[in-house]
Design a protein around this motif. Structure first.
Motif, short mmCIF file in Angstrom:
data_model
loop_
_atom_site.label_atom_id
_atom_site.label_comp_id
_atom_site.label_asym_id
_atom_site.label_seq_id
_atom_site.Cartn_x
_atom_site.Cartn_y
_atom_site.Cartn_z
N ARG A 43 0.82 -1.21 0.00
CA ARG A 43 0.00 0.00 0.00
C ARG A 43 0.85 1.26 0.00
O ARG A 43 0.45 2.29 -0.56
N LEU A 44 2.02 1.21 0.63
CA LEU A 44 2.86 2.41 0.76
C LEU A 44 3.70 2.71 -0.48
O LEU A 44 4.01 3.87 -0.77
N ALA A 45 4.10 1.67 -1.21
CA ALA A 45 5.03 1.87 -2.33
C ALA A 45 4.35 2.59 -3.49
O ALA A 45 3.13 2.58 -3.64
N ASP A 46 5.17 3.20 -4.35
CA ASP A 46 4.63 3.88 -5.54
C ASP A 46 4.12 2.87 -6.56
O ASP A 46 3.18 3.15 -7.30
N GLU A 47 4.79 1.72 -6.64
CA GLU A 47 4.37 0.63 -7.51
C GLU A 47 4.54 -0.67 -6.74
O GLU A 47 5.36 -0.77 -5.83
N ALA A 48 3.77 -1.70 -7.14
CA ALA A 48 3.89 -3.01 -6.51
C ALA A 48 3.62 -4.09 -7.54
O ALA A 48 2.68 -3.96 -8.34
N VAL A 49 4.42 -5.15 -7.50
CA VAL A 49 4.31 -6.21 -8.51
C VAL A 49 4.27 -7.57 -7.83
O VAL A 49 5.11 -7.86 -6.96
N LEU A 50 3.32 -8.40 -8.22
CA LEU A 50 3.20 -9.77 -7.71
C LEU A 50 4.32 -10.63 -8.27
O LEU A 50 4.59 -10.61 -9.47
N ILE A 51 4.97 -11.42 -7.37
CA ILE A 51 6.10 -12.24 -7.84
C ILE A 51 5.93 -13.73 -7.54
O ILE A 51 6.85 -14.51 -7.84
N GLY A 52 4.78 -14.15 -6.96
CA GLY A 52 4.63 -15.58 -6.76
C GLY A 52 3.75 -15.95 -5.60
O GLY A 52 3.17 -15.09 -4.92
N PRO A 53 3.66 -17.26 -5.33
CA PRO A 53 2.84 -17.77 -4.23
C PRO A 53 3.37 -17.36 -2.87
O PRO A 53 4.43 -16.72 -2.75
N GLU A 58 9.24 -19.51 -3.41
CA GLU A 58 8.61 -19.34 -4.71
C GLU A 58 8.33 -17.87 -5.02
O GLU A 58 7.73 -17.57 -6.05
N SER A 59 8.74 -16.98 -4.14
CA SER A 59 8.47 -15.56 -4.36
C SER A 59 9.67 -14.71 -3.95
O SER A 59 10.52 -14.37 -4.79
N TYR A 60 9.78 -14.40 -2.65
CA TYR A 60 10.81 -13.46 -2.20
C TYR A 60 12.24 -14.00 -2.36
O TYR A 60 13.19 -13.21 -2.32
N LEU A 61 12.39 -15.29 -2.53
CA LEU A 61 13.72 -15.87 -2.68
C LEU A 61 14.07 -16.18 -4.13
O LEU A 61 15.14 -16.72 -4.40
N VAL A 62 13.21 -15.82 -5.07
CA VAL A 62 13.47 -16.10 -6.49
C VAL A 62 14.10 -14.85 -7.12
O VAL A 62 13.41 -13.90 -7.50
N ALA A 63 15.43 -14.88 -7.23
CA ALA A 63 16.17 -13.71 -7.69
C ALA A 63 15.78 -13.30 -9.11
O ALA A 63 15.68 -12.10 -9.42
N ASP A 64 15.56 -14.26 -9.99
CA ASP A 64 15.25 -13.94 -11.39
C ASP A 64 13.96 -13.13 -11.50
O ASP A 64 13.86 -12.19 -12.29
N LYS A 65 12.96 -13.50 -10.70
CA LYS A 65 11.69 -12.77 -10.74
C LYS A 65 11.89 -11.32 -10.28
O LYS A 65 11.33 -10.39 -10.86
#
Length: 666
Positions: A43-53, A58-65
């Motif tokens: 909610r606070l960021a200027d932009e936000a992007v979904l990166i996984g489950p 599968e999300s925060y640890l996937v460097a390529d995403k």
């Protein structure tokens, strides 16, 4: 300076970075998992992007995403926060290859200090004192057990790539070593991707003191003094403060020089922390270096007046350090308490659920709250259960402690179990108040921190009753406004009777304690009968549960938050979940007659320790459950027969499901 940065993290640290970036005019991009779709950092960021489950792997640890999002959004740099990829040299190198600035040290420094074993070897060459132990590559269990015998018990098994208290076990006897090693390696592999461990002598009554260092790309390096992080449970920090109580200028300078030399030895850039184990006599041993910003960095900011995230951004952009060593000074004293969704009375078991009511103390020059959640948000089982960090500052430790006690007394959380009351007891415990610090303080102060049979003040019952009476009156008044005759006296719950006062009884329960509260309606209030004593009460229930009441001759300010059948009473620094008992309800949840042992939280079964069909003693480990990045051992409640397991290793379980069929034996 950067125009836009991506924050490769979540929770309070993502919100913390956004705050500084916004002040500096830098746009921010948040990434989030499916579980964090409505999170505060999104909610606070200027932009936000979904990166996984939801699962971090599968999300925060996937460097390529994350790097793909940075390219798509035009982010020039990535701030990794702490945890997740913050100390991953492969991620730092991938950022460099992609032409994106990694806001942290070079990959070579992360690699050099990321392995505790390699870091200790480097420090040994530099002449920094080390704790006696084995830091080599031989990971054979029998060899490590032999090394533990050589070092001498108690020993500490510790993940080489670890941090945050994960993958650490104290072992007091040889018979416990094998099981502790296996558990430590499992937790380390899951949290850090490596099960490599080291074994060290466990220093008795140690203090945990760390030095904040900062380096730039021009080769300058400074230390921003120390933090005392001795108050821990299960090797995780609970309270931190700066400066360290009892620290002499000579010892501070010696530890600072050692930390700076350690940073220079690896060409360090950015914020880092060199951690030491210190004896009570003042001697100290190098423990590890965390190549990132620390959770407890706010106490350093409070005593120096600096913004360390701003320093990170400036250094990453190629600017020199804003200040030289001689320009840095300590002003006052700061403490930080970590507010967690956990139950201290149940072994600090993490708690999940919706934050039905969340009211932190108001922020000021003396009080700061860093948080990643707001009222209405969920604490999920997928990530660390931190609610917030409460930081206070004043001119000296005594006054800072008073600030912390007052701030904790104002903190109100409803919806999840939490450690606010425990922290209140901790900061008033004589050992902590007198700075008699070591990493076993919580264990040795059990009687103070976990009092048995806490007496419920009469005021708690009175406030719960008064809040319920106020609620009923409001409901009746609201209903009356929408009735055909809004002015009718029958719409009011004022207890009016023709020839006598109205009387009734409220039935309440707190744990196993039952209390009947007699209520007599008066013209300007109520008379309550509690435990044979009569008390005149009146008051008003305000916003967010605030209640200003007269209880007999005493006027008090408190809070009563109504949630379902519970009236959560916050009074004089304590919290009581009083249940309003419905007299028409019969029955209730009893003990499981089949002897089933239920999952205390959602998680994954890691290992079955006992065997189906075996007879075990009380306290024997039955299975290991992993939740919120930590292992939790389910033990036998009594001597009995393990009849069957309902789940196998690797199975996901939900809160409250039966894990084991267990038959108690005489």
């Amino acid at each position: 300076m950067f125009d836009k940065i991506l924050i490769a993290n979540r929770g309070e640290i993502a919100c913390r970075v956004i705050k500084t970036a916004r002040r500096m005019g830098i746009a921010t991009v948040a990434v989030y998992s499916e579980a964090d779709a409505n999170a505060r950092h999104v909610r606070l960021a200027d932009e936000a992007v979904l990166i996984g489950p939801a699962a971090a792997r599968e999300s925060y640890l996937v460097a390529d995403k994350i790097l793909e999002v940075a390219r798509q959004t035009g982010a020039q740099a990535v701030h990794p926060g702490y945890g997740f990829l913050s100390e991953n040299e492969d991620f730092a190198e991938a950022c460099e290859r992609a032409g994106i600035v990694f806001i942290g040290p070079p990959a070579s420094a992360i690699r050099a200090m990321g392995s505790k074993s390699a870091a200790k070897a480097l420090m040994e060459k530099a002449g920094v004192p080390l704790t006696p132990g084995y830091h080599g590559d031989n990971q054979d269990p029998a060899f490590l057990a032999a090394e533990a015998e050589r070092i001498g018990y108690p020993v500490l098994i510790k993940a080489s790539a670890g941090g945050g208290g994960k993958g650490m076990r104290r072992v007091d006897r040889p018979a416990e070593f094998e099981a502790a090693l296996a558990s430590c390696q499992r937790e380390a592999a899951n949290a850090f991707g490596s099960d490599h461990v080291l074994v060290e002598k466990y220093v008795l009554r140690p203090r945990h003191i760390e030095i904040q260092v900062f380096g730039d790309t021009q080769g300058h390096c400074v230390y921003l003094f120390e933090r005392d992080c001795s108050v821990q449970r299960r090797h995780q920090k609970v309270l931190e403060e700066a400066p360290a109580p009892g620290m002499t200028p000579e010892r501070r300078a010696a530890m600072g020089r050692a930390a700076v030399e350690a940073a220079k030895a690896v060409g360090y850039v950015g914020a880092g922390t060199v951690e030491f184990i210190a004896n009570q006599d003042g001697s100290f041993y190098f423990m590890e270096m965390n190549t990132r910003l620390q959770v407890e960095h706010p106490v350093t900011e409070m005593i120096t007046g600096l913004d360390l995230v701003e320093w990170q951004l400036r250094v990453a952009a190629g600017e020199p350090l804003p200040l030289r060593q001689e320009q840095l000074a300590i002003h006052g004293h700061a403490l930080e308490a970590r507010i967690y969704a956990e139950d201290p009375d149940k072994g600090f078991l993490p708690s999940t659920g919706k934050l039905l009511h969340l009211a932190p103390p108001p922020e000021s020059d003396h009080v700061r709250v860093d948080t990643g959640v707001e009222q209405g948000d969920e604490i999920t089982p997928h990530y660390d259960p931190m609610i917030a960090k409460l930081i206070v500052w004043d001119l000296d430790r005594e006054r800072a402690l008073a600030r912390m006690r007052a701030a904790l007394a104002q903190y109100r959380v409803v919806g999840v179990a939490n450690n606010v009351e425990f922290l209140s007891r901790l900061v008033t415990a004589p050992a902590f108040a007198n700075a008699d610090l070591d990493t076993a303080l919580i264990e040795r102060e059990q009687a103070v921190l976990f009092p048995q049979g806490r007496e419920v003040p009469q005021e708690v019952w009175a406030l719960a009753a008064l809040a319920e009476l106020q609620r009923e009156a409001r409901v009746a008044e609201a209903a009356g406004r929408h009735s055909a005759q809004p002015a009718s006296p029958w719409n009011r719950l004022d207890g009016w009777r023709l020839n006598a006062r109205a009387q009734r009884t409220l039935s309440m329960r707190l744990g196993e304690l039952q209390q009947q509260v007699g209520v007599s309606y008066l013209k300007d209030g109520h008379e309550l009968s509690i435990g044979g004593q009569r008390l005149f009460v009146r008051g008003t229930l305000g916003e967010n549960g605030r209640i200003h009441a007269q209880l007999g001759e005493r006027r008090v300010s408190a809070a009563v938050v109504i949630s379902g059948e519970k009236r959560h009473v916050f009074f004089e620094g304590g919290a009581w979940g009083v249940v309003l008992v419905n007299p028409l309800h019969a029955g209730g949840a009893g003990d499981d007659p089949a002897g089933g042992l239920k999952a205390p939280m959602p998680g994954k079964v890691i290992a079955l320790v006992a065997s189906a069909g075996s007879t075990v003693e009380k306290g024997a480990p039955l299975l290991v459950l992993e939740a919120m990045k930590m292992e939790h051992t389910i033990t036998a409640p009594a001597k009995g027969l393990v009849k069957a397991f309902h789940f196998a290793p690797g199975d996901q379980v939900t809160d409250g499901v039966d894990l084991v069929d267990f038959e108690v034996q005489a």
